[in-house]
Enzyme design. Structure first.
Site, PDB file in Angstrom:
ATOM      1  N   LYS A   9       0.909  -1.140  -0.035  1.00 31.31           N
ATOM      2  CA  LYS A   9       0.076   0.020  -0.084  1.00 31.31           C
ATOM      3  C   LYS A   9       0.923   1.150  -0.106  1.00 31.31           C
ATOM      4  O   LYS A   9       1.962   1.122   0.736  1.00 31.31           O
ATOM      5  CB  LYS A   9      -0.696   0.028   1.276  1.00 31.31           C
ATOM      6  CG  LYS A   9      -2.223   0.925   1.187  1.00 31.31           C
ATOM      7  CD  LYS A   9      -3.165   0.186   0.661  1.00 31.31           C
ATOM      8  CE  LYS A   9      -4.460   0.932   0.188  1.00 31.31           C
ATOM      9  NZ  LYS A   9      -5.702   0.373  -0.238  1.00 31.31           N
TER      10      LYS A   9
ATOM     11  N   ASP B  34      -7.017   4.293  -4.473  1.00 25.14           N
ATOM     12  CA  ASP B  34      -7.716   4.313  -3.291  1.00 25.14           C
ATOM     13  C   ASP B  34      -8.277   5.462  -3.057  1.00 25.14           C
ATOM     14  O   ASP B  34      -8.365   6.072  -4.225  1.00 25.14           O
ATOM     15  CB  ASP B  34      -6.501   3.574  -2.151  1.00 25.14           C
ATOM     16  CG  ASP B  34      -7.409   3.177  -0.779  1.00 25.14           C
ATOM     17  OD1 ASP B  34      -7.831   2.206  -0.827  1.00 25.14           O
ATOM     18  OD2 ASP B  34      -7.278   4.236  -0.064  1.00 25.14           O
TER      19      ASP B  34
ATOM     20  N   TRP C 273     -20.352   4.491  -5.352  1.00 30.03           N
ATOM     21  CA  TRP C 273     -21.020   4.574  -6.657  1.00 30.03           C
ATOM     22  C   TRP C 273     -21.310   3.027  -7.151  1.00 30.03           C
ATOM     23  O   TRP C 273     -22.332   2.862  -7.770  1.00 30.03           O
ATOM     24  CB  TRP C 273     -20.006   5.320  -7.559  1.00 30.03           C
ATOM     25  CG  TRP C 273     -20.376   5.499  -8.929  1.00 30.03           C
ATOM     26  CD1 TRP C 273     -21.427   6.143  -9.634  1.00 30.03           C
ATOM     27  CD2 TRP C 273     -19.854   4.934  -9.865  1.00 30.03           C
ATOM     28  NE1 TRP C 273     -21.304   5.783 -10.862  1.00 30.03           N
ATOM     29  CE2 TRP C 273     -20.089   5.125 -11.297  1.00 30.03           C
ATOM     30  CE3 TRP C 273     -18.607   3.892  -9.804  1.00 30.03           C
ATOM     31  CZ2 TRP C 273     -19.718   4.530 -12.554  1.00 30.03           C
ATOM     32  CZ3 TRP C 273     -17.993   3.450 -10.963  1.00 30.03           C
ATOM     33  CH2 TRP C 273     -18.698   3.867 -12.307  1.00 30.03           C
TER      34      TRP C 273
ATOM     35  N   GLY D   4     -18.108   8.261  -2.886  1.00 31.55           N
ATOM     36  CA  GLY D   4     -17.036   8.125  -3.993  1.00 31.55           C
ATOM     37  C   GLY D   4     -17.309   6.927  -4.913  1.00 31.55           C
ATOM     38  O   GLY D   4     -17.943   6.534  -5.139  1.00 31.55           O
TER      39      GLY D   4
HETATM   40  P1  NDP Z   1     -12.770   7.950  -3.068  1.00 33.13           P
HETATM   41  O1  NDP Z   1     -11.847   8.856  -2.845  1.00 33.13           O
HETATM   42  O2  NDP Z   1     -13.467   7.770  -4.146  1.00 33.13           O
HETATM   43  O3  NDP Z   1     -14.095   8.176  -1.806  1.00 33.13           O
HETATM   44  C1  NDP Z   1     -13.831   8.430  -0.637  1.00 33.13           C
HETATM   45  C2  NDP Z   1     -14.836   8.628   0.354  1.00 33.13           C
HETATM   46  O4  NDP Z   1     -14.711   8.426   1.651  1.00 33.13           O
HETATM   47  C3  NDP Z   1     -15.294  10.010   0.026  1.00 33.13           C
HETATM   48  O5  NDP Z   1     -16.788  10.380   0.119  1.00 33.13           O
HETATM   49  C4  NDP Z   1     -14.566  10.694   1.005  1.00 33.13           C
HETATM   50  O6  NDP Z   1     -15.025  12.030   1.218  1.00 33.13           O
HETATM   51  C5  NDP Z   1     -14.660   9.771   2.212  1.00 33.13           C
HETATM   52  N1  NDP Z   1     -13.580   9.869   3.163  1.00 33.13           N
HETATM   53  C6  NDP Z   1     -12.495   9.660   2.803  1.00 33.13           C
HETATM   54  N2  NDP Z   1     -11.433   9.764   3.919  1.00 33.13           N
HETATM   55  C7  NDP Z   1     -12.438  10.178   4.839  1.00 33.13           C
HETATM   56  C8  NDP Z   1     -12.171  10.872   6.245  1.00 33.13           C
HETATM   57  N3  NDP Z   1     -10.921  10.939   6.963  1.00 33.13           N
HETATM   58  N4  NDP Z   1     -13.115  10.997   6.781  1.00 33.13           N
HETATM   59  C9  NDP Z   1     -14.527  10.919   6.297  1.00 33.13           C
HETATM   60  N5  NDP Z   1     -14.845  10.771   5.121  1.00 33.13           N
HETATM   61  C10 NDP Z   1     -13.832  10.405   4.366  1.00 33.13           C
HETATM   62  O7  NDP Z   1     -12.191   6.581  -2.491  1.00 33.13           O
HETATM   63  P2  NDP Z   1     -13.055   5.108  -2.852  1.00 33.13           P
HETATM   64  O8  NDP Z   1     -14.352   4.958  -2.852  1.00 33.13           O
HETATM   65  O9  NDP Z   1     -11.824   4.414  -3.783  1.00 33.13           O
HETATM   66  O10 NDP Z   1     -12.490   4.513  -1.279  1.00 33.13           O
HETATM   67  C11 NDP Z   1     -13.567   4.220  -0.121  1.00 33.13           C
HETATM   68  C12 NDP Z   1     -13.005   3.142   0.631  1.00 33.13           C
HETATM   69  O11 NDP Z   1     -13.254   1.920   0.067  1.00 33.13           O
HETATM   70  C13 NDP Z   1     -11.641   3.209   1.350  1.00 33.13           C
HETATM   71  O12 NDP Z   1     -11.770   2.572   2.738  1.00 33.13           O
HETATM   72  C14 NDP Z   1     -10.912   2.546   0.356  1.00 33.13           C
HETATM   73  O13 NDP Z   1      -9.514   1.975   1.007  1.00 33.13           O
HETATM   74  C15 NDP Z   1     -11.758   1.240   0.066  1.00 33.13           C
HETATM   75  N6  NDP Z   1     -11.374   0.550  -0.910  1.00 33.13           N
HETATM   76  C16 NDP Z   1     -11.334   1.106  -2.338  1.00 33.13           C
HETATM   77  C17 NDP Z   1     -10.961   0.155  -3.418  1.00 33.13           C
HETATM   78  C18 NDP Z   1     -10.988   0.591  -4.595  1.00 33.13           C
HETATM   79  O14 NDP Z   1     -10.686  -0.037  -5.491  1.00 33.13           O
HETATM   80  N7  NDP Z   1     -11.023   1.987  -4.887  1.00 33.13           N
HETATM   81  C19 NDP Z   1     -10.914  -1.055  -3.188  1.00 33.13           C
HETATM   82  C20 NDP Z   1     -11.359  -1.654  -1.853  1.00 33.13           C
HETATM   83  C21 NDP Z   1     -11.480  -0.941  -0.836  1.00 33.13           C
HETATM   84  P3  NDP Z   1     -13.825  13.015   1.339  1.00 33.13           P
HETATM   85  O15 NDP Z   1     -12.262  12.328   1.032  1.00 33.13           O
HETATM   86  O16 NDP Z   1     -14.032  13.949   0.405  1.00 33.13           O
HETATM   87  O17 NDP Z   1     -13.609  13.507   2.777  1.00 33.13           O
HETATM   88  O1  2IT Z   2      -8.026  -1.513  -0.960  1.00 32.80           O
HETATM   89  C1  2IT Z   2      -7.772  -1.952  -1.849  1.00 32.80           C
HETATM   90  O2  2IT Z   2      -7.993  -3.244  -2.165  1.00 32.80           O
HETATM   91  C2  2IT Z   2      -7.676  -1.171  -3.196  1.00 32.80           C
HETATM   92  N1  2IT Z   2      -7.660   0.128  -3.061  1.00 32.80           N
HETATM   93  C3  2IT Z   2      -7.689  -1.707  -4.533  1.00 32.80           C
HETATM   94  C4  2IT Z   2      -6.003  -2.257  -4.679  1.00 32.80           C
HETATM   95  C5  2IT Z   2      -5.653  -2.644  -6.088  1.00 32.80           C
HETATM   96  O3  2IT Z   2      -4.536  -2.985  -6.361  1.00 32.80           O
HETATM   97  O4  2IT Z   2      -6.617  -2.710  -6.944  1.00 32.80           O
END
Ligand code: NDP
Ligand code: 2IT
Length: 446
Positions: free
Chosen positions: A126, A166, A243, A239
């Site tokens: 990571k 992420d 979505w 996010g």
């Molecule tokens: P995005 O950046 O697209 O969205 C993140 C969302 O979470 C936003 O609404 C954001 O609001 C909110 N957020 C982030 N940090 C904080 C915080 N400290 N306090 C409050 N709200 C917060 O990210 P993702 O949708 O990609 O990721 C969301 C979650 O899913 C995370 O835990 C990530 O680790 C996990 N994840 C993502 C994967 C991926 O492929 N993208 C795969 C597996 C897990 P804002 O930042 O505007 O405050």
């Molecule tokens: O937390 C996760 O699994 C991710 N942010 C995706 C990692 C990846 O390599 O696709």
């Protein structure tokens, strides 16, 4: 045995001070592993767990960049090479002001077990930066990404370490990072996943985490004779993951009644669907970081500075970030009849809140199992890049669905084998651990 675990935790805390999220992730996992270490003393004598909590390598670097006004900024960049026993390091990059070593270590540690569960050959890593993309122009984000990659490129590669997105890192950022890698290495390779479709990306990757989490929830509900159709869902965040979750729930006939942001949560009893889902993307792209705009536009209720766990729903799917469901939230969800919590974010539930769900006997899936669809499709993107052949959408989606089913069934069978039937947390932690631990034993003292 619990003495052994207590000693291990003391050592982890002493060696990694001020990293509460990392301590929390390790604590949850070692609690699940107690029974495994009792049955298999060979893991204990080979100090597998002690090795796994220590990153194989940790890279920390300066990221200087200039904003549109000519002012210079210095951010901190990180990459944690956590474990390469079963494949190249693999995991996302997070750009968020809260990013620090402890948060990335917790994410990297979880990623090792998650990637092991996917059935694909991927180790765990990571990285990221305390850079805040909020309010930055495209030009500023590009300059930041180019500077970040100017150091990172020497540490990664398609057979070494393959980063992805992420929080705060989506296709735009992956594009800038990939472009800079290509310039520096003079090589077009699958060194990053989450790429654009015209330049090596995989269909379904943007939706994969969310779709996969809903496929997982579908399997969980099925074990109790329930289905997604007709159920109401509370979702947090707005996010990428939220979505994907919302789209798939809508396709399967469920109704999402909440989304949330740093400003509060929206309660839309009619369901977040149709043009409203498109609006989520616009809100995200605007980088305003407010969900109140949704409530204003669609004339629905908005609750400032509150989390979305107080509404009456059948299923809760946290999709924002770590530690967003606390003890009071867990009690509230149970009081309102919630029957299933499926974590789409990483570690969104605190340990104490998880124990409340566990003791109440409702369905509870940990992120490392339920959100593994994102990295699984990243693994499929790597396969397509290696073959230099893109797969059609149906093929990727079908494989994703199969992988999620397999992870679900592995969690169930492993939990049962080790004496806690129906406990997905134990099932995921143990199954994820066993594959990596056996590979480490096979490979000698590494
Ligand atoms: P995005 O950046 O697209 O969205 C993140 C969302 O979470 C936003 O609404 C954001 O609001 C909110 N957020 C982030 N940090 C904080 C915080 N400290 N306090 C409050 N709200 C917060 O990210 P993702 O949708 O990609 O990721 C969301 C979650 O899913 C995370 O835990 C990530 O680790 C996990 N994840 C993502 C994967 C991926 O492929 N993208 C795969 C597996 C897990 P804002 O930042 O505007 O405050
Ligand atoms: O937390 C996760 O699994 C991710 N942010 C995706 C990692 C990846 O390599 O696709």
């Amino acid at each position: 045995m619990s003495e052994y675990i207590a000693k291990l935790m003391l050592e982890v805390k002493a060696k990694n001070p001020n990293e509460p999220e990392f301590h929390q992730a390790v604590q949850e996992i070692v609690e699940s592993l107690e029974v495994v270490l009792e049955r298999h003393p060979e893991y204990r004598s080979a100090k597998i767990l002690e090795r796994m909590v220590e990153p194989e390598r940790l890279i920390m670097f300066r990221v200087p960049w200039m904003d549109d006004q000519g002012e210079i900024h210095i951010n901190r960049g990180f990459r944690i090479d956590m474990n390469s026993a079963i494949g190249p390091y693999k995991g996302g990059l997070r750009f968020h002001p809260s990013v620090n070593l402890g948060i990335l270590k917790f994410l990297a540690f979880e990623q090792v077990l998650k990637n092991s569960l996917t059935t694909l050959p991927m180790g765990g890593g990571k990285g990221g930066s305390d850079f805040d993309p909020k309010g930055k122009s495209d030009n500023e984000v590009m300059h930041f990404c180019q500077s970040f990659m100017t150091e990172l490129f020497r540490h990664i590669g398609p057979n070494t370490d393959v980063p992805a997105g992420d929080i705060g890192v989506g296709t735009r950022e992956i594009g800038f990072l990939f472009g800079q890698y290509k310039r520096l290495k003079n090589e077009f390779t699958g060194v990053l996943t989450g790429k654009g479709l015209n330049w090596g990306g995989s269909l379904i990757r943007p939706e994969a985490t969310g779709f996969g989490a809903v496929y997982f929830a579908h399997e969980m509900l099925k074990t109790k004779g329930m289905e997604i159709e007709g159920k109401t869902f509370a979702v947090s965040g707005f996010g990428n993951v939220a979505w994907g979750v919302i789209q798939k729930i809508n396709q399967l006939g469920g109704r999402v009644v909440t989304i949330s942001g740093p400003d509060g949560f929206v309660y839309d009893k009619f369901g977040v669907k149709g043009e409203k889902v498109e609006f989520l993307l616009q809100m995200r792209a605007s980088a305003n970081d407010r969900v109140q705009e949704y409530a204003d536009k669609f004339k629905v209720e908005f609750y400032p500075n509150k989390r979305p766990w107080s509404v009456k729903v059948d299923v809760a799917m946290p999709c924002a970030t770590q530690n967003e469901i606390f003890v009071d939230d867990a009690k509230e969800l149970l009081k309102n009849g919630c029957q299933c919590v499926c974590e789409a974010a990483n570690m969104p539930t605190t340990l104490d809140a998880y124990k409340i769900f566990r003791d109440a006997g409702i369905l509870f899936a940990p992120g490392k199992a339920a959100n593994a669809g994102g990295v699984a499709v990243s693994g499929l993107e790597m396969s397509q890049n290696s073959m230099r052949l893109p797969w059609p959408k149906e093929e990727v989606d079908h494989r994703l669905n199969q992988i999620m089913k397999q992870i679900h069934d592995t969690c169930i069978s492993t939990a049962e084998r080790f004496g806690t039937p129906g406990n997905y947390v134990n099932g995921a932690n143990i199954a994820g651990f066993l594959k990596v631990a056996d590979a480490m034993l096979d490979q000698g003292l590494v």
